[in-house]
Write a protein that holds these residues in place. Structure first.
Motif, PDB file in Angstrom:
ATOM      1  N   VAL A 482      -7.677   6.802 -11.268  1.00 16.36           N
ATOM      2  CA  VAL A 482      -6.685   7.402 -10.374  1.00 16.36           C
ATOM      3  C   VAL A 482      -6.984   6.883  -8.973  1.00 16.36           C
ATOM      4  O   VAL A 482      -8.100   7.054  -8.460  1.00 16.36           O
ATOM      5  CB  VAL A 482      -6.753   8.946 -10.385  1.00 16.36           C
ATOM      6  CG1 VAL A 482      -5.731   9.513  -9.393  1.00 16.36           C
ATOM      7  CG2 VAL A 482      -6.508   9.486 -11.774  1.00 16.36           C
ATOM      8  N   LEU A 483      -5.996   6.233  -8.345  1.00 14.62           N
ATOM      9  CA  LEU A 483      -6.134   5.752  -6.965  1.00 14.62           C
ATOM     10  C   LEU A 483      -5.415   6.726  -6.040  1.00 14.62           C
ATOM     11  O   LEU A 483      -4.261   7.089  -6.277  1.00 14.62           O
ATOM     12  CB  LEU A 483      -5.529   4.354  -6.824  1.00 14.62           C
ATOM     13  CG  LEU A 483      -5.608   3.754  -5.407  1.00 14.62           C
ATOM     14  CD1 LEU A 483      -7.050   3.373  -5.075  1.00 14.62           C
ATOM     15  CD2 LEU A 483      -4.682   2.556  -5.270  1.00 14.62           C
ATOM     16  N   LEU A 491      -1.690   7.742  -5.633  1.00 14.54           N
ATOM     17  CA  LEU A 491      -0.845   6.566  -5.472  1.00 14.54           C
ATOM     18  C   LEU A 491      -0.572   5.844  -6.783  1.00 14.54           C
ATOM     19  O   LEU A 491       0.500   5.256  -6.966  1.00 14.54           O
ATOM     20  CB  LEU A 491      -1.502   5.592  -4.482  1.00 14.54           C
ATOM     21  CG  LEU A 491      -1.822   6.148  -3.095  1.00 14.54           C
ATOM     22  CD1 LEU A 491      -2.596   5.122  -2.293  1.00 14.54           C
ATOM     23  CD2 LEU A 491      -0.552   6.554  -2.367  1.00 14.54           C
ATOM     24  N   GLU A 492      -1.564   5.888  -7.693  1.00 16.07           N
ATOM     25  CA  GLU A 492      -1.410   5.114  -8.920  1.00 16.07           C
ATOM     26  C   GLU A 492      -2.381   5.623  -9.980  1.00 16.07           C
ATOM     27  O   GLU A 492      -3.502   6.039  -9.655  1.00 16.07           O
ATOM     28  CB  GLU A 492      -1.677   3.628  -8.629  1.00 16.07           C
ATOM     29  CG  GLU A 492      -1.544   2.711  -9.825  1.00 16.07           C
ATOM     30  CD  GLU A 492      -1.772   1.256  -9.460  1.00 16.07           C
ATOM     31  OE1 GLU A 492      -2.554   0.594 -10.190  1.00 16.07           O
ATOM     32  OE2 GLU A 492      -1.191   0.785  -8.440  1.00 16.07           O
ATOM     33  N   MET A 501     -10.121  -3.906 -14.151  1.00 18.39           N
ATOM     34  CA  MET A 501      -8.856  -3.240 -13.877  1.00 18.39           C
ATOM     35  C   MET A 501      -8.108  -4.012 -12.792  1.00 18.39           C
ATOM     36  O   MET A 501      -8.696  -4.679 -11.937  1.00 18.39           O
ATOM     37  CB  MET A 501      -9.062  -1.786 -13.423  1.00 18.39           C
ATOM     38  CG  MET A 501      -9.910  -1.623 -12.176  1.00 18.39           C
ATOM     39  SD  MET A 501      -9.842   0.030 -11.476  1.00 18.39           S
ATOM     40  CE  MET A 501      -8.259  -0.006 -10.658  1.00 18.39           C
ATOM     41  N   GLN A 502      -6.801  -3.889 -12.802  1.00 18.16           N
ATOM     42  CA  GLN A 502      -5.945  -4.534 -11.810  1.00 18.16           C
ATOM     43  C   GLN A 502      -4.930  -3.508 -11.308  1.00 18.16           C
ATOM     44  O   GLN A 502      -4.165  -2.931 -12.093  1.00 18.16           O
ATOM     45  CB  GLN A 502      -5.205  -5.721 -12.431  1.00 18.16           C
ATOM     46  CG  GLN A 502      -4.163  -6.361 -11.511  1.00 18.16           C
ATOM     47  CD  GLN A 502      -4.789  -7.077 -10.327  1.00 18.16           C
ATOM     48  OE1 GLN A 502      -5.583  -7.996 -10.517  1.00 18.16           O
ATOM     49  NE2 GLN A 502      -4.448  -6.651  -9.124  1.00 18.16           N
ATOM     50  N   LEU A 503      -4.974  -3.261  -9.988  1.00 21.26           N
ATOM     51  CA  LEU A 503      -3.983  -2.345  -9.420  1.00 21.26           C
ATOM     52  C   LEU A 503      -2.596  -2.957  -9.543  1.00 21.26           C
ATOM     53  O   LEU A 503      -2.388  -4.145  -9.270  1.00 21.26           O
ATOM     54  CB  LEU A 503      -4.304  -2.060  -7.948  1.00 21.26           C
ATOM     55  CG  LEU A 503      -5.606  -1.299  -7.669  1.00 21.26           C
ATOM     56  CD1 LEU A 503      -5.824  -1.159  -6.165  1.00 21.26           C
ATOM     57  CD2 LEU A 503      -5.593   0.074  -8.326  1.00 21.26           C
ATOM     58  N   ARG A 504      -1.628  -2.131  -9.915  1.00 25.86           N
ATOM     59  CA  ARG A 504      -0.267  -2.623 -10.080  1.00 25.86           C
ATOM     60  C   ARG A 504       0.512  -2.624  -8.776  1.00 25.86           C
ATOM     61  O   ARG A 504       1.378  -3.454  -8.560  1.00 25.86           O
ATOM     62  CB  ARG A 504       0.475  -1.749 -11.110  1.00 25.86           C
ATOM     63  CG  ARG A 504      -0.162  -1.746 -12.492  1.00 25.86           C
ATOM     64  CD  ARG A 504       0.713  -0.999 -13.493  1.00 25.86           C
ATOM     65  NE  ARG A 504       1.015   0.363 -13.066  1.00 25.86           N
ATOM     66  CZ  ARG A 504       0.212   1.389 -13.266  1.00 25.86           C
ATOM     67  NH1 ARG A 504      -0.958   1.232 -13.865  1.00 25.86           N
ATOM     68  NH2 ARG A 504       0.550   2.593 -12.860  1.00 25.86           N
ATOM     69  N   GLY A 505       0.202  -1.642  -7.920  1.00 28.39           N
ATOM     70  CA  GLY A 505       0.939  -1.514  -6.667  1.00 28.39           C
ATOM     71  C   GLY A 505       0.382  -2.405  -5.572  1.00 28.39           C
ATOM     72  O   GLY A 505      -0.720  -2.954  -5.673  1.00 28.39           O
ATOM     73  N   SER A 506       1.185  -2.530  -4.495  1.00 29.01           N
ATOM     74  CA  SER A 506       0.765  -3.266  -3.305  1.00 29.01           C
ATOM     75  C   SER A 506       0.553  -2.250  -2.189  1.00 29.01           C
ATOM     76  O   SER A 506       1.476  -1.497  -1.838  1.00 29.01           O
ATOM     77  CB  SER A 506       1.835  -4.285  -2.911  1.00 29.01           C
ATOM     78  OG  SER A 506       1.459  -4.976  -1.750  1.00 29.01           O
ATOM     79  N   ALA A 508      -1.297  -1.091   1.747  1.00 24.97           N
ATOM     80  CA  ALA A 508      -1.736  -1.570   3.047  1.00 24.97           C
ATOM     81  C   ALA A 508      -3.256  -1.648   3.104  1.00 24.97           C
ATOM     82  O   ALA A 508      -3.965  -0.913   2.396  1.00 24.97           O
ATOM     83  CB  ALA A 508      -1.223  -0.633   4.138  1.00 24.97           C
ATOM     84  N   SER A 509      -3.752  -2.523   3.954  1.00 30.25           N
ATOM     85  CA  SER A 509      -5.197  -2.608   4.144  1.00 30.25           C
ATOM     86  C   SER A 509      -5.727  -1.267   4.629  1.00 30.25           C
ATOM     87  O   SER A 509      -5.112  -0.609   5.458  1.00 30.25           O
ATOM     88  CB  SER A 509      -5.535  -3.700   5.162  1.00 30.25           C
ATOM     89  OG  SER A 509      -5.146  -4.967   4.689  1.00 30.25           O
ATOM     90  N   GLY A 510      -6.876  -0.868   4.094  1.00 29.34           N
ATOM     91  CA  GLY A 510      -7.459   0.393   4.506  1.00 29.34           C
ATOM     92  C   GLY A 510      -8.358   0.951   3.432  1.00 29.34           C
ATOM     93  O   GLY A 510      -8.663   0.291   2.436  1.00 29.34           O
ATOM     94  N   GLN A 511      -8.797   2.193   3.658  1.00 31.28           N
ATOM     95  CA  GLN A 511      -9.749   2.820   2.756  1.00 31.28           C
ATOM     96  C   GLN A 511      -9.044   3.785   1.797  1.00 31.28           C
ATOM     97  O   GLN A 511      -8.134   4.531   2.194  1.00 31.28           O
ATOM     98  CB  GLN A 511     -10.829   3.560   3.540  1.00 31.28           C
ATOM     99  CG  GLN A 511     -12.031   3.949   2.710  1.00 31.28           C
ATOM    100  CD  GLN A 511     -13.240   4.218   3.588  1.00 31.28           C
ATOM    101  OE1 GLN A 511     -13.145   4.206   4.786  1.00 31.28           O
ATOM    102  NE2 GLN A 511     -14.371   4.450   2.973  1.00 31.28           N
ATOM    103  N   TYR A 512      -9.463   3.768   0.537  1.00 29.01           N
ATOM    104  CA  TYR A 512      -8.872   4.590  -0.510  1.00 29.01           C
ATOM    105  C   TYR A 512      -9.998   5.199  -1.358  1.00 29.01           C
ATOM    106  O   TYR A 512     -11.172   4.844  -1.195  1.00 29.01           O
ATOM    107  CB  TYR A 512      -7.937   3.763  -1.407  1.00 29.01           C
ATOM    108  CG  TYR A 512      -6.768   3.170  -0.651  1.00 29.01           C
ATOM    109  CD1 TYR A 512      -5.528   3.797  -0.671  1.00 29.01           C
ATOM    110  CD2 TYR A 512      -6.908   1.986   0.070  1.00 29.01           C
ATOM    111  CE1 TYR A 512      -4.445   3.263   0.017  1.00 29.01           C
ATOM    112  CE2 TYR A 512      -5.836   1.438   0.765  1.00 29.01           C
ATOM    113  CZ  TYR A 512      -4.611   2.087   0.739  1.00 29.01           C
ATOM    114  OH  TYR A 512      -3.552   1.554   1.420  1.00 29.01           O
ATOM    115  N   LEU A 513      -9.623   6.095  -2.253  1.00 27.20           N
ATOM    116  CA  LEU A 513     -10.565   6.667  -3.205  1.00 27.20           C
ATOM    117  C   LEU A 513     -10.145   6.267  -4.623  1.00 27.20           C
ATOM    118  O   LEU A 513      -8.975   6.423  -5.002  1.00 27.20           O
ATOM    119  CB  LEU A 513     -10.605   8.185  -3.087  1.00 27.20           C
ATOM    120  CG  LEU A 513     -11.135   8.765  -1.770  1.00 27.20           C
ATOM    121  CD1 LEU A 513     -11.015  10.280  -1.773  1.00 27.20           C
ATOM    122  CD2 LEU A 513     -12.576   8.349  -1.527  1.00 27.20           C
TER     123      LEU A 513
END
Length: 531
Positions: A482-483, A491-492, A501-506, A508-513
Motif C-alpha cells: 500500500v503506497l 495512493l495505490e 514491485m513496480q508502481l503503476r501510478g506517476s 510527484a517527487s517527494g517522500q511517501y510511505l
C-alpha cells in the motif's frame, strides 16, 4: 520577516538614501524645513487629491494628483511637536498639543480650514477656543488637544485636551461645519487617540495601558462598556475592522506589536494574534489604519507596513517601505503617520525628518497554511516539530496540538521540510494559495518503525531508495503493498512478485510511505520517489 528587499537608491536634495521596500514604490516626495507630525488626506469635488501635513510650525496643504507634489498653502500655528488633522465635507479640522516653551503664537484650540479656498491667494480659516463646562459650574477654555476623529455621522471627537481628564470632547458638525457645537464629553480616562463608528468609540487610554469601548449614542451621557489591556501596556492607537468584529491596537514603546482582538463579544474580548515590523529589533509602532482586509501601520524608524488581516488569527506582512533609512531600532525618529484612503489607493506618509512621501502600494493577499503534524502510526499530534518552507524562507514549531500556522506574501511553488527528533524527516512539495488558509496534514514515521512493525519479524531490505518506482524487496517472494502520502492518503495498492514491485501510478517527487503485508508480517518503509 523581511527577507525580500527592493533596494532603491534615491538622490534627493543632495543626500543618497537606500530604501528597502516590498510591494510599495515611491511616486513623489516633498521636504520641509521643520519636522513633521501627523498626516491626513482630502479629495475635492473634482477628484483632486491633497495631503494635509502637520509640521511643528503649522499645516501644509499639498496637491498630490500630479507626478510631483505641489505645496499649495501653509497655515502657521503654535510651534508644537504634535499636530493632528481630519476632514468633514470641504473642511479640515486641526488640533495641536502643548507648544514649545518658547512659542509666542496663541494656542488654537480647534483650527478649521475651508479647503475650497486652497487655490486662493489667502486661504480661509479660523480658530475657536471653546468654553467647556467644568465640574464646579464654571468653564474651562479649550487650548490644546492631542488628537481628533470625525465619524461618519458628522461628530468630531477631540482627545487628550487640556479640559478635565482629557477624555473625549464631542462636537456636532452637522448644522454648521464652520461653527461646530459642543454636545458632550466622556472623561473617565485620558485618551491619547480614538476612532468612532456608529455609536461606539474605541479609545486608547495610554496611561492605563487599555483600549476602552465607549457607548456614545447619547453624547452628553456616554459610558464605558468594556476595556482590555494591550501587550505592552502603553495603548497608543486603536482601529476597528470594517465588519466591526476585530480591533487592532498599537503600543508606543520599543519592540511593541500591532495586535488583533476578537471584539464580537464585549464581555469576552480575546487576543487573536500580534505582529511586529522587523522582529528582533526595538522599533516603535505608532498609528494603524484599517483598509479593507489590510492594516496600514506607521512605524517610527522602519517606515510603513501593510499587513493582510483577512484571517486576523494569523497576521501576515505583505508590504513595507522604509521612509527613514538613516534611523534604526528604538527612538522617536522617522515615520509619524500613513494615510491609505484615497480612491487612487496612494499611501501618503509623514516622516518627521524626511518629509512627505507619496507611495504606490500593491495590496497583496497573503497565502496561509495550517500545518498539522501527527504520528503516522498512532495519529497522535506531535509537538515541537520544526516546519520550514524553503522559498518563503519562514519556519515555525508545532504546538502541543501538533499545529503550526504560517503565512507569506508569496504564491506558487515551494518545498517544506518537517523534522522532529526520533522521527523520519518529511520533505514535500507545496503550492502557496493567495487569499486562502490551506491545511496540510503531515504524518511523521517514528524511527523505531522504519522497515518493520514488530522487532521479532524477519528483516526485509528495500532498495533503491530514492526510487523511480521500480523497487526490490529482498527477503519477500510474494506480498501486497500500500503506497500512501505523508498525510495517510492511500495512493495505490498492488502486489510484490519474486522480491520485485513496480508502481503503476506517476507521482510527484517527494517522500511517501510504503507498507508491505506478507506472511512475514507488516513492514513500513519511508520511500523517496524521484520519477
Amino acid at each position: 520577516m523581511r527577507k525580500i528587499l527592493l533596494l532603491l537608491t534615491l538622490a534627493l536634495g543632495g543626500f543618497v538614501f537606500g530604501q528597502s521596500s516590498l510591494n510599495m514604490s515611491l511616486l513623489g516626495r516633498s521636504t520641509y524645513m521643520n519636522d513633521n507630525s501627523d498626516i491626513w488626506g482630502y479629495t475635492d469635488s473634482v477628484g483632486t487629491e491633497y495631503a494635509l501635513v502637520g509640521t511643528t510650525a503649522g499645516v501644509s496643504i499639498v496637491e498630490i494628483s500630479g507626478n510631483q507634489p505641489q505645496k499649495k498653502q501653509f497655515i502657521q500655528g503654535p510651534n508644537s511637536i504634535w499636530r493632528d488633522l481630519k476632514t468633514w465635507e470641504h473642511y479640515a479640522y486641526v488640533t495641536h498639543d502643548n507648544p514649545f516653551a518658547w512659542n509666542t503664537i496663541p494656542e488654537h484650540g480647534l483650527l478649521i480650514i475651508d479647503l475650497d479656498s486652497v487655490n486662493q491667494a489667502s486661504p480661509r480659516y479660523k480658530t475657536i477656543n471653546y468654553a467647556i463646562p467644568d465640574t464646579l459650574g464654571g468653564y474651562d477654555t479649550l487650548k490644546t488637544a492631542h488628537n481628533l476623529y470625525i465619524d461618519e455621522n458628522g461628530y468630531c471627537y477631540l482627545f487628550g485636551a487640556n479640559i478635565r481628564e482629557g477624555g473625549a470632547l464631542i462636537f456636532d458638525l452637522n448644522d454648521d461645519p464652520w461653527n461646530p457645537t459642543y454636545v458632550g464629553m466622556w472623561d473617565t480616562y485620558y485618551l491619547h487617540d480614538g476612532m468612532v463608528r456608529g455609536d461606539t468609540l474605541w479609545g486608547s487610554a495610554i496611561y492605563e495601558g487599555l483600549y476602552v469601548v465607549v457607548d456614545v449614542a447619547t453624547k452628553d451621557s456616554a459610558y464605558m462598556m468594556a476595556s482590555k489591556g494591550t501587550p505592552n501596556a502603553f495603548t497608543h492607537n486603536a482601529w476597528i475592522s470594517d465588519n466591526n468584529q476585530t480591533l487592532f491596537t498599537t503600543d508606543e514603546v520599543g519592540g511593541a506589536f500591532l495586535t488583533a482582538y476578537d471584539v464580537s463579544d464585549l464581555s469576552n474580548m480575546t487576543e487573536l494574534d500580534r505582529i511586529q515590523s522587523l522582529p528582533g529589533t526595538t522599533v516603535i509602532p505608532h498609528n494603524a489604519h484599517v483598509y479593507g482586509q489590510w492594516v496600514v501601520t506607521s512605524y517610527y524608524t522602519s517606515g510603513v507596513q501593510i499587513v493582510d488581516a483577512k484571517f486576523p488569527e494569523l497576521l501576515v506582512e505583505v508590504g513595507y517601505y522604509d521612509t527613514s533609512p538613516n534611523y534604526f531600532g528604538n527612538g522617536f525618529n522617522g515615520n509619524w503617520g500613513a494615510y491609505p484612503y484615497f480612491q487612487s489607493e496612494k499611501i501618503i506618509c509623514s516622516d518627521i525628518e524626511e518629509g512627505l512621501f507619496i507611495l504606490e502600494p500593491e495590496y497583496v493577499s497573503a497565502s496561509r497554511v495550517h500545518v498539522q503534524v501527527v504520528d503516522s502510526i498512532t495519529g497522535a499530534p506531535l509537538s515541537n516539530a520544526i516546519v520550514e518552507f524553503d522559498v518563503a524562507d519562514i519556519d515555525g514549531l508545532s504546538s502541543i496540538d501538533g499545529l503550526a500556522d504560517l503565512g507569506t506574501p508569496l504564491s506558487g511553488g515551494d518545498s517544506v521540510s518537517i523534522s522532529l527528533s526520533g522521527f523520519v524527516t518529511a520533505e514535500l512539495a507545496y503550492n502557496w494559495l493567495p487569499g486562502a488558509f490551506d491545511t496540510l496534514r503531515v504524518a511523521l514515521l517514528n524511527v523505531n518503525n522504519i522497515g518493520i512493525d514488530d522487532e521479532q519479524l524477519p528483516a526485509i531490505t528495500m532498495y533503491p531508495n530514492p526510487s523511480n518506482g521500480f523497487i526490490h524487496l529482498a527477503g519477500l517472494d510474494r506480498a501486497n503493498y500500500v503506497l500512501s502520502d505523508l498525510s495517510g492518503r492511500v495512493l495505490e495498492r498492488g502486489t510484490v512478485h519474486e522480491e520485485v514491485m513496480q508502481l503503476r501510478g506517476s507521482y510527484a517527487s517527494g517522500q511517501y510511505l510504503l507498507k508491505v503485508l506478507s506472511n512475514k508480517g507488516i513492514h513500513t518503509f519511508p520511500l523517496m520517489l524521484q520519477p
